[in-house]
Design a protein around this motif. Structure first.
Motif, PDB file in Angstrom:
ATOM      1  N   TYR A   9       0.813  -1.222   0.000  1.00  0.00           N
ATOM      2  CA  TYR A   9       0.000   0.000   0.000  1.00  0.00           C
ATOM      3  C   TYR A   9       0.844   1.269   0.000  1.00  0.00           C
ATOM      4  CZ  TYR A   9      -4.349  -2.579   0.414  1.00  0.00           C
ATOM      5  OH  TYR A   9      -5.416  -3.407   0.158  1.00  0.00           O
ATOM      6  N   ASP A  10       2.161   1.107   0.155  1.00  0.00           N
ATOM      7  CA  ASP A  10       3.048   2.264   0.024  1.00  0.00           C
ATOM      8  C   ASP A  10       3.187   2.689  -1.436  1.00  0.00           C
ATOM      9  OD1 ASP A  10       4.582  -0.452   0.378  1.00  0.00           O
ATOM     10  OD2 ASP A  10       5.739   0.731  -1.054  1.00  0.00           O
ATOM     11  N   ASP A  11       2.801   1.813  -2.369  1.00  0.00           N
ATOM     12  CA  ASP A  11       2.988   2.068  -3.799  1.00  0.00           C
ATOM     13  C   ASP A  11       2.288   3.350  -4.240  1.00  0.00           C
ATOM     14  OD1 ASP A  11       3.850   0.217  -6.400  1.00  0.00           O
ATOM     15  OD2 ASP A  11       2.221   1.632  -6.852  1.00  0.00           O
ATOM     16  N   GLU A  12       2.922   4.052  -5.185  1.00  0.00           N
ATOM     17  CA  GLU A  12       2.366   5.345  -5.639  1.00  0.00           C
ATOM     18  C   GLU A  12       0.997   5.188  -6.298  1.00  0.00           C
ATOM     19  OE1 GLU A  12       5.328   6.843  -8.319  1.00  0.00           O
ATOM     20  OE2 GLU A  12       4.732   5.485  -9.936  1.00  0.00           O
ATOM     21  N   ARG A  13       0.668   4.001  -6.735  1.00  0.00           N
ATOM     22  CA  ARG A  13      -0.654   3.810  -7.346  1.00  0.00           C
ATOM     23  C   ARG A  13      -1.789   3.936  -6.322  1.00  0.00           C
ATOM     24  NH1 ARG A  13      -0.328  -1.397 -11.117  1.00  0.00           N
ATOM     25  NH2 ARG A  13      -2.460  -0.815 -11.633  1.00  0.00           N
ATOM     26  N   PHE A  14      -1.424   3.996  -5.029  1.00  0.00           N
ATOM     27  CA  PHE A  14      -2.435   4.226  -3.988  1.00  0.00           C
ATOM     28  C   PHE A  14      -2.415   5.664  -3.478  1.00  0.00           C
ATOM     29  CE2 PHE A  14      -1.686  -0.420  -3.616  1.00  0.00           C
ATOM     30  CZ  PHE A  14      -2.983  -0.849  -3.877  1.00  0.00           C
ATOM     31  N   ASP A  15      -1.584   6.509  -4.088  1.00  0.00           N
ATOM     32  CA  ASP A  15      -1.420   7.866  -3.564  1.00  0.00           C
ATOM     33  C   ASP A  15      -2.734   8.656  -3.506  1.00  0.00           C
ATOM     34  OD1 ASP A  15       1.210   7.548  -3.020  1.00  0.00           O
ATOM     35  OD2 ASP A  15       1.973   8.800  -4.650  1.00  0.00           O
ATOM     36  N   GLU A  20      -8.537   6.489   2.375  1.00  0.00           N
ATOM     37  CA  GLU A  20      -9.938   6.130   2.175  1.00  0.00           C
ATOM     38  C   GLU A  20     -10.073   4.609   1.978  1.00  0.00           C
ATOM     39  OE1 GLU A  20     -11.334   8.380  -1.155  1.00  0.00           O
ATOM     40  OE2 GLU A  20     -13.236   7.270  -1.201  1.00  0.00           O
ATOM     41  N   LEU A  21      -9.203   4.066   1.135  1.00  0.00           N
ATOM     42  CA  LEU A  21      -9.235   2.628   0.853  1.00  0.00           C
ATOM     43  C   LEU A  21      -8.918   1.819   2.116  1.00  0.00           C
ATOM     44  CD1 LEU A  21      -9.379   0.249  -1.158  1.00  0.00           C
ATOM     45  CD2 LEU A  21      -7.000   0.708  -1.754  1.00  0.00           C
ATOM     46  N   LEU A  22      -7.846   2.189   2.813  1.00  0.00           N
ATOM     47  CA  LEU A  22      -7.452   1.440   4.007  1.00  0.00           C
ATOM     48  C   LEU A  22      -8.562   1.476   5.065  1.00  0.00           C
ATOM     49  CD1 LEU A  22      -3.674   2.421   4.360  1.00  0.00           C
ATOM     50  CD2 LEU A  22      -4.629   0.240   3.570  1.00  0.00           C
ATOM     51  N   LEU A  23      -9.183   2.629   5.213  1.00  0.00           N
ATOM     52  CA  LEU A  23     -10.232   2.755   6.231  1.00  0.00           C
ATOM     53  C   LEU A  23     -11.504   1.994   5.851  1.00  0.00           C
ATOM     54  CD1 LEU A  23      -9.724   6.514   7.189  1.00  0.00           C
ATOM     55  CD2 LEU A  23      -9.087   4.487   8.529  1.00  0.00           C
ATOM     56  N   SER A  24     -11.642   1.643   4.568  1.00  0.00           N
ATOM     57  CA  SER A  24     -12.841   0.915   4.127  1.00  0.00           C
ATOM     58  C   SER A  24     -12.704  -0.602   4.264  1.00  0.00           C
ATOM     59  CB  SER A  24     -13.144   1.254   2.661  1.00  0.00           C
ATOM     60  OG  SER A  24     -12.251   0.560   1.793  1.00  0.00           O
ATOM     61  N   LEU A  25     -11.475  -1.074   4.516  1.00  0.00           N
ATOM     62  CA  LEU A  25     -11.232  -2.522   4.455  1.00  0.00           C
ATOM     63  C   LEU A  25     -12.010  -3.320   5.507  1.00  0.00           C
ATOM     64  CD1 LEU A  25      -7.395  -2.738   3.653  1.00  0.00           C
ATOM     65  CD2 LEU A  25      -9.332  -2.862   2.086  1.00  0.00           C
ATOM     66  N   LYS A  44      10.736   2.334   4.373  1.00  0.00           N
ATOM     67  CA  LYS A  44      10.515   3.531   5.183  1.00  0.00           C
ATOM     68  C   LYS A  44       9.029   3.875   5.219  1.00  0.00           C
ATOM     69  CE  LYS A  44      13.984   6.513   4.825  1.00  0.00           C
ATOM     70  NZ  LYS A  44      14.841   7.490   4.150  1.00  0.00           N
ATOM     71  N   LYS A  45       8.400   3.841   4.059  1.00  0.00           N
ATOM     72  CA  LYS A  45       6.985   4.193   3.961  1.00  0.00           C
ATOM     73  C   LYS A  45       6.096   3.136   4.623  1.00  0.00           C
ATOM     74  CE  LYS A  45       4.037   6.678   0.835  1.00  0.00           C
ATOM     75  NZ  LYS A  45       3.781   7.147  -0.522  1.00  0.00           N
ATOM     76  N   THR A  46       6.494   1.887   4.474  1.00  0.00           N
ATOM     77  CA  THR A  46       5.764   0.805   5.136  1.00  0.00           C
ATOM     78  C   THR A  46       5.700   1.054   6.639  1.00  0.00           C
ATOM     79  OG1 THR A  46       6.281  -0.899   3.499  1.00  0.00           O
ATOM     80  CG2 THR A  46       5.893  -1.663   5.751  1.00  0.00           C
ATOM     81  N   PHE A  47       6.852   1.428   7.188  1.00  0.00           N
ATOM     82  CA  PHE A  47       6.936   1.669   8.627  1.00  0.00           C
ATOM     83  C   PHE A  47       5.964   2.778   9.041  1.00  0.00           C
ATOM     84  CE2 PHE A  47       8.850   3.249  12.567  1.00  0.00           C
ATOM     85  CZ  PHE A  47       9.064   2.051  13.242  1.00  0.00           C
ATOM     86  N   GLU A  48       5.928   3.844   8.263  1.00  0.00           N
ATOM     87  CA  GLU A  48       5.023   4.960   8.580  1.00  0.00           C
ATOM     88  C   GLU A  48       3.558   4.530   8.509  1.00  0.00           C
ATOM     89  OE1 GLU A  48       8.127   8.074   6.502  1.00  0.00           O
ATOM     90  OE2 GLU A  48       6.063   7.998   5.759  1.00  0.00           O
ATOM     91  N   ILE A  49       3.212   3.811   7.451  1.00  0.00           N
ATOM     92  CA  ILE A  49       1.799   3.424   7.256  1.00  0.00           C
ATOM     93  C   ILE A  49       1.319   2.495   8.368  1.00  0.00           C
ATOM     94  CG2 ILE A  49       0.206   2.133   5.758  1.00  0.00           C
ATOM     95  CD1 ILE A  49       1.798   3.156   3.357  1.00  0.00           C
ATOM     96  N   CYS A 204      -0.726  -6.579  -3.860  1.00  0.00           N
ATOM     97  CA  CYS A 204      -1.283  -5.387  -4.495  1.00  0.00           C
ATOM     98  C   CYS A 204      -0.266  -4.246  -4.483  1.00  0.00           C
ATOM     99  CB  CYS A 204      -2.590  -4.962  -3.817  1.00  0.00           C
ATOM    100  SG  CYS A 204      -2.432  -4.455  -2.109  1.00  0.00           S
ATOM    101  N   PRO A 205      -0.209  -3.393  -5.518  1.00  0.00           N
ATOM    102  CA  PRO A 205      -1.213  -3.210  -6.582  1.00  0.00           C
ATOM    103  C   PRO A 205      -1.145  -4.208  -7.727  1.00  0.00           C
ATOM    104  CG  PRO A 205       0.589  -1.677  -6.934  1.00  0.00           C
ATOM    105  CD  PRO A 205       0.878  -2.398  -5.633  1.00  0.00           C
ATOM    106  N   TYR A 206      -0.277  -5.222  -7.624  1.00  0.00           N
ATOM    107  CA  TYR A 206      -0.097  -6.165  -8.733  1.00  0.00           C
ATOM    108  C   TYR A 206      -1.044  -7.359  -8.622  1.00  0.00           C
ATOM    109  CZ  TYR A 206       4.197  -3.500  -8.449  1.00  0.00           C
ATOM    110  OH  TYR A 206       5.092  -2.465  -8.340  1.00  0.00           O
ATOM    111  N   LEU A 207      -1.087  -8.133  -9.719  1.00  0.00           N
ATOM    112  CA  LEU A 207      -1.695  -9.474  -9.732  1.00  0.00           C
ATOM    113  C   LEU A 207      -3.163  -9.553  -9.288  1.00  0.00           C
ATOM    114  CD1 LEU A 207       1.362 -11.545  -8.445  1.00  0.00           C
ATOM    115  CD2 LEU A 207       0.481 -11.430 -10.790  1.00  0.00           C
ATOM    116  N   SER A 208      -3.959  -8.657  -9.796  1.00  0.00           N
ATOM    117  CA  SER A 208      -5.393  -8.690  -9.512  1.00  0.00           C
ATOM    118  C   SER A 208      -6.015  -9.986 -10.041  1.00  0.00           C
ATOM    119  CB  SER A 208      -6.057  -7.509 -10.227  1.00  0.00           C
ATOM    120  OG  SER A 208      -6.931  -6.854  -9.385  1.00  0.00           O
TER     121      SER A 208
END
Ligand code: NI
Length: 254
Positions: A9-15, A20-25, A44-49, A204-208
């Motif tokens: 979820y750190d991927d820029e495709r979730f920017d 909103e997406l995380l809170l909906s899960l 680094k971003k994983t740690f923050e999220i 995710c965001p890969y392999l849907s």
């Protein structure tokens, strides 16, 4: 509740809609997510999220495609992050021979070094292995990875290799590929392996999974994966979700 054992979820495709997406899960039946680091920046971003969300945990590590510029100071840094209670694994680490770089010797060196780190910290590992089956296995055996334990993420080899990893005590991460028409090899692995070693993952965001193949993936698609596994195993999707949730908790020691 569904446990997504491998997300980015750190991927820029979730920017644009990450929060909103995380809170909906939760409302959609996704109970727990492990976000997996792959580079210095994504770790680094994983740690923050994961520090911001109760239902999320993290893995810290450097993917084989990003090991080129590593040095020992990065290992110290990973170690300091891993001391946090929200960090539950070292990964994703491994070998990827799909592209010709980084050089195989460089990949092997940092794979072995990060296995050492996991051993030292007594933390499970998340393995990425593509087109490198035998070398991955050889290094893992040499480094006593069976004593560390963990998951082979996005498992892409056949039943022979599956048996090797299952014998070492590993879980196999099963995701969208199991729904693909050309995913027969993985379907055979799922049929072959015991239910108590399967964990669900998106990558995710890969392999849907089908019917959303090609689109951005998220944990919301995991019911399609559970459904495909349930058909192969001849049990209900609810049972698949319940068992794989427990497997994931055992894997990450939660
Ligand atoms: Ni991944």
């Amino acid at each position: 509740m569904i446990f997504d054992t491998h997300a980015h979820y750190d991927d820029e495709r979730f920017d644009e809609d990450r929060e909103e997406l995380l809170l909906s899960l939760k409302d959609k039946g996704i109970g727990t997510v492990v976000n997996v680091g792959a580079s210095v920046a994504s770790t680094k971003k994983t740690f923050e999220i994961v520090k911001e969300h109760d239902f999320m945990y993290g893995a810290v590590g450097i993917h084989p495609e990003d090991v080129e510029r590593l040095d020992e100071s990065h290992m110290e840094w990973l170690k300091s992050l891993a001391a946090d209670e929200k960090i539950v694994a070292i990964g994703e680490i491994g070998l990827d021979y799909y592209y010709d770089e980084p050089e195989r010797d460089v990949q092997k060196k940092w794979f072995a070094r990060q296995l050492d780190l996991a051993y030292e910290l007594d933390m499970p590992i998340i393995i990425h292995s593509r087109d490198a089956a035998q070398d991955t296995l050889d290094i893992m055996k040499a480094e006593k990875a069976g004593e560390i334990g963990g998951v082979i993420h996005c498992f892409s080899y056949g039943t022979e290799m599956a048996r090797e990893y299952l014998n070492m005590g590993f879980y196999l991460g099963i995701g969208g590929v199991v729904t693909f028409n050309n995913g027969r090899k993985l379907k055979e692995v799922v049929e072959y392996m015991p239910l108590d070693r399967i964990v669900l993952e998106t990558d995710c965001p890969y392999l849907s999974p089908v019917p959303n193949r090609g689109k951005r993936n998220s944990s919301l698609n995991l019911p399609y994966v559970a459904e495909a596994i349930s058909q192969i195993k001849g049990i209900s999707p609810e049972e698949v979700i319940k068992i794989t949730n427990q497997n994931a908790r055992n894997l990450y020691r939660l």
